[in-house]
Design a protein around this motif. Sequence first.
Motif, short mmCIF file in Angstrom:
data_model
loop_
_atom_site.label_atom_id
_atom_site.label_comp_id
_atom_site.label_asym_id
_atom_site.label_seq_id
_atom_site.Cartn_x
_atom_site.Cartn_y
_atom_site.Cartn_z
N TYR A 1 0.83 -1.21 0.00
CA TYR A 1 0.00 0.00 0.00
C TYR A 1 0.87 1.26 0.00
O TYR A 1 0.52 2.27 -0.59
N ASP A 2 2.00 1.20 0.68
CA ASP A 2 2.88 2.35 0.80
C ASP A 2 3.47 2.74 -0.56
O ASP A 2 3.53 3.90 -0.91
N GLU B 1 -2.33 1.95 8.53
CA GLU B 1 -3.14 0.97 9.27
C GLU B 1 -2.39 -0.36 9.40
O GLU B 1 -2.32 -0.94 10.50
N TRP B 2 -1.78 -0.84 8.31
CA TRP B 2 -1.08 -2.12 8.36
C TRP B 2 0.27 -2.01 9.03
O TRP B 2 0.69 -2.93 9.74
N ASP C 1 -1.95 3.69 -1.23
CA ASP C 1 -2.92 4.18 -0.26
C ASP C 1 -2.22 4.37 1.08
O ASP C 1 -2.12 3.44 1.87
N PRO C 2 -1.71 5.59 1.34
CA PRO C 2 -0.95 5.81 2.57
C PRO C 2 -1.78 5.60 3.84
O PRO C 2 -1.23 5.19 4.87
N VAL C 3 -3.07 5.83 3.78
CA VAL C 3 -3.91 5.62 4.97
C VAL C 3 -3.94 4.13 5.31
O VAL C 3 -3.78 3.73 6.48
N GLU D 1 2.29 11.88 5.82
CA GLU D 1 1.75 11.03 4.76
C GLU D 1 0.39 10.49 5.19
O GLU D 1 0.19 10.14 6.34
N GLY D 2 -0.52 10.44 4.27
CA GLY D 2 -1.87 9.99 4.58
C GLY D 2 -2.66 11.05 5.34
O GLY D 2 -3.69 10.76 5.92
#
Length: 147
Positions: free
Chosen positions: A43-44, A60-61, A54-56, A85-86
């Motif tokens: 995702y990063d 989370e992960w 998807d930085p959000v 970020e995010g």
Amino acid sequence: MQSQYNLGMEYYFNSDMINAFQWLLKAAMQGYTEAQLQVALMYDYGNMLEIEKDPVKAIEWYEKAAYQNNEYAQYRLGEMYLDGEGGQQNYDKAVEWLQKAAQQGYLVLNISLVTYIIMVEECLKISIKHLAGLKKLQKMGTQMLNM
């Protein structure tokens, strides 16, 4: 879990990112730390791996892996919170996660990070409590650079 992770990594090394992601996500959802880290990384870094950045979701992960004491996840979380970020810039969390990573021996506090910490210290008004944590990180980074 481990067999799902292994299969996911096999797909990953064979450049089949879609199947890799599916199997790694299955293992990650069951709490397998290394799979959580791999999902966060996917995702990063997103698009170059055929997975939408998807930085959000990356945060989370990374948090899931970081709470299981994965030092790289702790380090990357610290970086993401420092940089915002995010949309989640948070110096308190940045210092917390960077300190945890450093305490576990993840001392990749390179010149750019040390410089960034100095800039934050000089340019922003940070409470004394957090300034002390930043100075500790700066000292650890400087010690690593002098090795």
